[in-house]
Structure formats: C-alpha cells, structure tokens
Scaffold this active site. Structure first.
Site, PDB file in Angstrom:
ATOM      1  CG  ASP A 191       7.157 -23.197  58.049  1.00  0.00           C
ATOM      2  OD1 ASP A 191       7.359 -22.847  56.881  1.00  0.00           O
ATOM      3  OD2 ASP A 191       6.106 -23.766  58.408  1.00  0.00           O
TER       4      ASP A 191
ATOM      5  CG  ASP B 288      14.750  -8.467  61.947  1.00  0.00           C
ATOM      6  OD1 ASP B 288      15.927  -8.097  62.030  1.00  0.00           O
ATOM      7  OD2 ASP B 288      13.953  -8.433  62.905  1.00  0.00           O
TER       8      ASP B 288
END
Ligand code: NAI
Length: 363
Positions: free
Chosen positions: A227, A251
């Site tokens: 994050d 991804d």
C-alpha cells in the site's frame, strides 16, 4: 539460415496489425530474424479443438524465443486465458515490465525509470479456488475451524494464496540478476508481510536471504509494503528502480506503472523462464479498434526491443528505441491515443502502419 528464428503469434483483435507493424520495424533494422508464425486463440478452436494447439508450444520450445500479440479471453464461458496457459506450460516464472518516461507521450511524469518484476506462477493467480456452497469449500471451512486457524463464514467463496520458498527464491534472484546485467542500482521487494505472515512473510524472508547472497553485487536492497508502495509510486516514482513482487501485487503495480508513463499503448512486457522467453505488450486485444489501423503499436514494438536485447541484438534494439523516442518527441506522426493525450483531440493522428513507417524512416 537466419541467425535467429522467432515464434510469432499474431493474436487476435488489434494483435495482427500490431505484430505486422512490429515485424516491419524490426526487419527494417536489417537484423537477421526468421519469423515462424503460428496462430492461437478463438480463431483456431474449430480447426484444432483447442485455443492453444501443441504445435504452438512446440514452436516456442524449439525456437526458445517468441513474441506475441494479445489474445482475447472470452468472458464467462469459453476457454481459460491462452496467455496465462502459455506462461504456465512453459514455466515462464518472471514477468518483466519496464516503465520509463518518453517525452511526447503526454504522461504526467517525466522522470520515471523503473522495472516491475512480477512472479508469474503462484499467489492468488494459482487458480486454486473453492466455490461458495461447494462440498470442498465446506471441508476447508471445517478444517480451518478445527485446526484453530480461524473462523470462515459458511457462505464464503475461497481463493488460496500459495507462496513457496522455491518460487520466491527464483523470482528475487531473477530481479538481482536482471539488475546486475542492466546496470540497475536497487531491488525493492514489495509485500504485505505485516498482515500475511505465512505467505508474504515467507516471500520477504526469502527475499532478504537472497539479498544477503548478493551483498557484494553493488545492488542495494530494501523492502516496502504494497500500500505504501502505491502511494510512493505516485508521489515519487523516481525513488524506485527494480521492484520485485508476488503475482497479484505485480499485476496491479504494473498497470499503475504503465499509467505513470502514458498508458497501455506504450507499455511493453516479457515473460521469462529458465528455458524460454515470450515477449508481449501489457495491453489486451482492444476489440473495438480491431482492423481499423488505429491502435498504437509502440507497446508491441518496445516488447520487440526487449526481445532484441534478449537475443543479444543490442544495436538493433537501441536504434528502434531511439526511433520511438524521436517520433514521439516530434509529436507529428503519432497514433490517436498519444495525439489525444497531447492535444485533447484525435485530429491529425496517423494510423498504425503510418506510425511504423515514421519509425522506419528514423532508424
Ligand atoms: P485492453 O488492453 O484490450 O483495452 C483497454 C483499452 O485500452 C482499449 O479499449 C483502448 O482504449 C486501450 N488500448 C489498449 N491497447 C491499446 C493500443 N495498443 N493502442 C491504443 N489504445 C489501446 O483491455 P480489455 O478491454 O480489458 O481486454 C480486451 C481483451 O484482451 C480481453 O479478452 C482480455 O482478456 C484480453 N487481454 C489479453 C492480454 C494478453 O493477450 N496478454 C492482456 C490483457 C487482456
């Protein structure tokens, strides 16, 4: 005999026109490549009964190197992704996605030069899933409760996130070897080890072990939580060099990184294993632009640049990269997507093949 034989999978949607532009540009450098063209995807289903016939994989196994256009994955029914199947069957465990600023793309940043190394074979992408209401899901829920691991609600669907020592080790080693071979200064391992102690925690532990083995390589190592990485990538993309990530974070971060430098039309990629390498753009088959000579072939062409470097054809690779930089910087002969980002309108954009012609003229 040609110096290199490369398997070419044109793909579908915008794939065939992009790969045609790509082979024209590569051939124009004079590099000696024979393209062995094979088809995969929905168009070959009827003839071979499978979207990925054996001869396609055999061709890649023989030539060791392939480049492809995107292949459509039917939504809902139909077959599973041919793209994922190729990566799995050939154990192409590293997904390499460089992201670098090119003036003229209209991107928000002009100082990005990073490389995403995404693990390609495990994590939540392993496809090990238990459908809500199934007997297997019920057994797993019972096992989790009985073993004291935790309570899962009975109406849950479950996807497993396996992360192994072996796959973590080889992807982090790949990142370091890539960094050394390409003059990179730092490898950053990205994870959520504070929460996912047994999967991401293991990934981080192995990453630290591998980093210790490379302590004398001159390549620095650090690690970041996913994050925080997303925020820092947007605030300070220049802080990052090589990032190594488990499959799902890789991804998502690679699309974020593509966005930093101007979008999918220019984002190249490679899937690399011990024995084989398959090069392909990050984007998909964009069916609404298929056959219209509109799509931007830069991502496909920069994937070919990665391929030429892999083949040791550094001169041809550099010439193509410089031609792309020159044509984008001039901004006159660019496809609709670049034109729109730069001017707010697609007026004056050129087609896929005319853009390829402009590149060829600059080689
Ligand atoms: P997409 O990447 O094909 O297209 C999304 C949008 O991005 C397009 O509508 C277009 O506006 C833009 N775009 C993409 N490539 C472009 C290019 N070269 N030039 C200009 N604009 C471009 O993603 P979408 O629509 O989610 O997927 C379409 C199909 O492609 C699906 O079947 C998907 O499964 C497949 N796919 C295949 C991949 C592969 O072959 N490796 C990778 C990603 C998706």
């Amino acid at each position: 005999m040609a110096k290199h034989t490369v398997t070419l999978i044109p793909g579908d949607g915008i794939g065939p026109e992009l790969t045609r532009a790509m082979t024209r540009v590569v051939d124009a450098t004079g590099v000696d490549i024979e393209w062995e063209s094979v088809d995969a995807g929905a168009d070959v289903m009827e003839k071979y009964g499978t979207p990925l016939p054996d001869h396609v994989l055999d061709s890649i196994r023989k030539n060791k190197v392939a480049i492809k256009g995107p292949i459509t994955t039917p939504v809902g029914g139909g077959f599973r992704s041919v793209n994922v199947a190729i990566r799995k069957k050939l154990d192409l465990y590293s997904c390499l996605r460089p992201s670098f600023s090119i003036p003229g793309t209209g991107a928000r940043y002009d100082n990005v030069d990073l490389v995403i190394v995404r693990e390609n074979t495990e994590d939540l992408y392993a496809g090990i899933e238990f459908e809500e209401g199934s007997e297997a899901a019920a057994e797993l829920i019972k096992f989790a409760a009985d073993s004291g691991a935790g309570v899962i609600r009975p109406d849950s669907g479950i996807s497993l996130k396996p992360i192994s020592i072996e796959c973590s080790r080889r992807i982090v080693k790949f990142a370091f070897d890539y960094a050394i071979a390409n003059g990179r200064k730092k490898v950053t391992a990205v994870h959520k080890a504070n929460i996912l102690k047994h999967s991401d925690g293991l990934f981080l532990k192995i990453a630290r072990e591998v980093a210790a083995e490379y302590a004398d390589s001159g390549v620095e190592f650090d690690d970041y939580i996913i994050d925080a990485t997303c925020m820092q990538l947007v605030l300070h993309p220049e802080w990052f060099d090589v990032l190594v990530l488990p499959n799902l974070y890789g991804d998502i971060a690679s699309d974020l990184a593509a966005g930093l430098v101007g979008g999918l039309g220019i984002a190249p990629g490679a899937n690399i294993g011990t024995d084989y390498a398959v090069f392909e753009p990050v984007h998909g088959s964009a069916p609404k632009y298929a056959g219209k000579d509109m799509a931007n072939p830069t991502a496909e062409i920069l994937s070919a640049v990665l391929m030429l470097n892999h083949l040791g054809e550094r001169d041809a690779a550099d010439r193509i990269l410089n031609a792309v930089k020159t044509v984008l910087a001039e901004g006159e002969t660019v496809t609709y997507d670049i034109r729109r980002t730069n001017t707010g309108s697609t007026d004056g954009a050129v087609g896929t093949q005319a853009y390829a012609d402009a590149l060829i003229a600059k080689l």
